[in-house]
Scaffold this active site. Structure first.
Site, PDB file in Angstrom:
ATOM      1  N   GLU A  93       0.849  -1.191   0.000  1.00 39.03           N
ATOM      2  CA  GLU A  93       0.000   0.000   0.000  1.00 39.03           C
ATOM      3  C   GLU A  93       0.889   1.246   0.000  1.00 39.03           C
ATOM      4  O   GLU A  93       1.915   1.276   0.695  1.00 39.03           O
ATOM      5  CB  GLU A  93      -0.862  -0.017   1.275  1.00 39.03           C
ATOM      6  CG  GLU A  93      -1.838   1.131   1.390  1.00 39.03           C
ATOM      7  CD  GLU A  93      -2.537   1.175   2.755  1.00 39.03           C
ATOM      8  OE1 GLU A  93      -1.957   0.684   3.745  1.00 39.03           O
ATOM      9  OE2 GLU A  93      -3.668   1.688   2.810  1.00 39.03           O
ATOM     10  N   LYS A 192     -10.399   0.388  -0.951  1.00 42.33           N
ATOM     11  CA  LYS A 192     -10.274   0.139   0.496  1.00 42.33           C
ATOM     12  C   LYS A 192     -11.506   0.610   1.260  1.00 42.33           C
ATOM     13  O   LYS A 192     -11.938   1.760   1.108  1.00 42.33           O
ATOM     14  CB  LYS A 192      -9.026   0.850   1.019  1.00 42.33           C
ATOM     15  CG  LYS A 192      -8.717   0.604   2.480  1.00 42.33           C
ATOM     16  CD  LYS A 192      -7.455   1.378   2.881  1.00 42.33           C
ATOM     17  CE  LYS A 192      -7.034   1.110   4.305  1.00 42.33           C
ATOM     18  NZ  LYS A 192      -5.857   1.946   4.660  1.00 42.33           N
ATOM     19  N   CYS A 225      -4.530  -3.240   4.512  1.00 47.59           N
ATOM     20  CA  CYS A 225      -4.102  -2.687   5.812  1.00 47.59           C
ATOM     21  C   CYS A 225      -5.180  -2.769   6.894  1.00 47.59           C
ATOM     22  O   CYS A 225      -5.506  -3.839   7.365  1.00 47.59           O
ATOM     23  CB  CYS A 225      -3.597  -1.256   5.627  1.00 47.59           C
ATOM     24  SG  CYS A 225      -2.483  -0.736   6.956  1.00 47.59           S
TER      25      CYS A 225
END
Ligand SMILES: *[C@@H]1O[C@H](CO)[C@@H](O)[C@H](O)[C@H]1NC(C)=O
Ligand SMILES: *[C@@H]1O[C@H](CO)[C@@H](O)[C@H](O)[C@H]1NC(C)=O
Ligand SMILES: *[C@@H]1O[C@H](CO)[C@@H](O)[C@H](O)[C@H]1NC(C)=O
Ligand SMILES: *[C@@H]1O[C@H](CO)[C@@H](O)[C@H](O)[C@H]1NC(C)=O
Ligand SMILES: *[C@@H]1O[C@H](CO)[C@@H](O)[C@H](O)[C@H]1NC(C)=O
Length: 551
Positions: A93, A192, A225
């Site tokens: 990322e 995301k 993440c």
């Protein structure tokens, strides 16, 4: 050569005879070449080149120049991985544009990323969807090296007042993972969902996206993440879409004792029963390091390096369809144990903003029980020797964590306290000297989502040295190969996350009002608030906003 042509016809207009040809050729290929039992995975921990900290947007050319510098480094890793036989490589990322952005200043780094259903090989048709040089370069790298590439870039989507949710600047901006297959085709795009605190430059998609892609070496899912802490899309991918392998680009800041990257990501792989390919940024000043290739039974390769400035390529072979363990009953073993009364010796201490109930481990061996709310934790252990210069404790926590995200936890943990003072149990500590001949840890969990962690001195994992039984006991298979920092069962009660009405905005404001104060500021104070401030460090990416006016 024939197959790509026929695949294209399938996507556009297909007659029955074409369909039959397609099926026939697919079967032929399956029989001769595809469907691998094992594959080689690569992850690259990338020492990202950061942009200058500025609140004003640079030109598109300057943005591209920086991103191409990062792509030059990623290209080296991709070529090297392909030469060593890797089928897929995951990059981190923020690995292409770094951080230090607000909404305006990230804009020149973004590209419109089409829905993969358009069936597009950017390397072959670079101008089909406007100016998309990043996608073209990634696609060509995948094609020329015959390797799947997973990368994280920024997507932009224009909108207008016909959409009531449309941001005032007339566009959505998304933190986005993309996947190109070994022919350079865009096969997956994921926006995301769970943005980390301060990731204000991006929008969260209105609906959680569950993105999978099928390969000759199994079904893949992806998320990014902070997503790993939440149910959607992470758990849904495994339980409802039956993925074999997760690809996980991350910019993860390590937090001890329970949320360092290699520790938590390997635990998630084991707890969920999937392969997990975690690619982290390499940036030691922000405690960003820790990448790995994890199978459900054990880590296969991992990397943790706070000392050098170098990137690192990891490769390992994995099963395409890893064994999914039978459902563990995470309360069966513990609920059969009769607790000893230990009340008067209990004490409280803070672990990453949460108040745990602890008991000190006083003997070289013993059996201990400690409870908090609905959770009772049981430990049996035997140390090689009881050292006089180290304290270990057994802790329990059952409650809502509310700092940097709101999520309900149930945790049983054996950990080394930072100093001989019991109020330091839960503080970040990286080294230990006490070895354990055996341990067995269990708890009366109210969830099936429990992630088993074992972390050794100097942030090392212990592959093949422990196991989980079907009645929910985490136990050592042999004396551990290094001194122990922590042995932990990290449980998540997703359905209780909404129990409190504390908004994340409010939490964010609270944190801004109490900024980071470094470790050496003062003597340890029993006042929890002071203690929390003293230990304000973060996992996952935190936006570092340069000083100056915002918006
Ligand atoms: C950062 O600043 C330096 C010096 O002013 C400049 O040469 C460089 O092009 C800038 N980089 C970016 C990505 O804007
Ligand atoms: C607004 O957006 C919609 C959907 O993207 C589009 O169809 C429409 O043409 C746009 N209207 C204007 C005035 O730009
Ligand atoms: C797990 O074990 C406990 C205790 O033995 C039992 O009461 C419970 O029904 C089990 N749960 C499941 C889902 O089998
Ligand atoms: C801990 O319990 C086990 C049985 O559950 C027993 O065999 C062992 O002796 C106990 N250890 C100590 C130090 O009390
Ligand atoms: C949270 O808010 C909802 C309505 O917004 C309310 O029904 C609920 O009782 C609140 N919960 C708590 C714990 O305050």
């Amino acid at each position: 050569m024939l197959l790509p042509y026929i695949k294209q016809s399938l996507d556009f207009s297909m007659t029955m005879s074409q369909l039959l040809t397609y099926v026939a050729i697919s079967v032929f290929c399956v029989l001769t070449a595809s469907s691998l039992d094992t594959f080689t995975a690569a992850v690259y921990e990338h020492a990202v080149i950061l942009p200058n900290a500025t609140l004003t947007a640079v030109s598109r050319q300057e943005a591209l120049a920086l991103m191409n510098q990062n792509l030059d480094l990623l290209e080296g890793a991709i070529i090297s991985a392909a030469k060593q036989g890797a089928h897929i490589i995951v990059t981190p990322e923020d690995g292409i544009y770094g951080w230090n952005f607000n909404r305006e200043s990230i804009y020149p780094y973004l590209e419109d990323i089409p829905n993969p259903q358009v069936n597009w090989i950017p390397c072959n048709h670079p101008n089909r969807f406007g100016h998309t040089p990043l996608q073209e370069r990634l696609s060509c790298l995948a094609k020329e090296n015959s390797i799947y590439i997973v990368a994280n870039i920024g997507d932009k989507k224009p909108c207008n007042s016909s959409d009531p949710q449309c941001p005032s600047d007339g566009r959505y901006q998304y933190n986005t993972d993309v996947v190109f297959d070994s022919q350079g085709k865009l096969v997956a795009r994921y926006h995301k969902q769970n943005l980390f605190m301060g990731e204000d430059q991006f929008n969260k998609p209105t609906e959680s996206e569950v993105v999978t892609f099928d390969t000759p070496f199994g079904r893949f899912g992806m998320f990014t993440c902070f997503d790993i802490l939440f149910h959607d899309p992470a758990v849904t991918l495994v339980e409802d879409f039956h993925v074999d392998t997760i690809v996980f680009p991350t910019a993860w800041m390590n937090v001890l004792p329970h949320l360092s990257a290699i520790e938590f990501h390997s635990a998630w792989a084991m707890g969920m029963g999937v392969n997990f390919l975690a690619s982290n940024i390499h940036y030691p000043p922000k405690k960003m390091t820790g990448s790995g290739i994890y199978a459900p039974d054990s880590p296969r390769a991992f990397h943790y390096d706070m000392k050098t400035q170098e990137g690192k390529l990891l490769l390992s072979q994995l099963d395409s369809h890893p064994y999914h363990p039978v459902l563990v009953n995470w309360t069966a073993y513990a609920s059969g144990i009769e607790a000893l009364s230990t009340g008067s010796q209990e004490f409280k201490s803070i672990v990453f903003f949460d108040e745990f109930t602890f008991l000190e481990l006083r003997g070289v061996a013993g059996n201990y029980t400690v409870c908090q709310n609905d959770l009772c934790c049981h430990l049996s252990y035997k140390m090689s020797e009881k050292r006089s210069d180290e304290v270990y404790a057994l802790g329990a926590f059952d409650g809502l964590h509310t700092v940097e995200g709101t999520y309900h936890l149930q945790i049983c943990t054996l950990l080394k306290c930072k100093t001989m003072g019991l109020h330091t149990c839960g503080d970040s500590v990286e080294t230990a000297s006490t070895r354990f001949d055996m341990f067995s840890l269990s708890g009366t969990f109210g969830t099936q989502y429990v992630f088993p962690e074992v972390l050794l001195s100097e942030i090392q994992l212990a592959p093949g040295e422990f196991q989980v039984s079907s009645d929910g006991c985490l136990f050592s298979l042999k004396p551990l190969s290094g001194p122990v920092l922590t042995v932990t069962l990290f449980g998540r009660l997703y359905e209780k996350d909404q129990a409190s009405n504390i908004s994340s905005d409010l939490m964010a404001q609270t944190l801004r009002a109490h900024p980071y104060i470094p470790d050496n500021v003062s003597q340890i104070n029993s006042d929890n608030i002071l203690k929390e401030r003293r230990r304000a460090h973060y996992f996952c990416k935190r936006l570092i906003v340069p000083t100056g006016r915002r918006q």
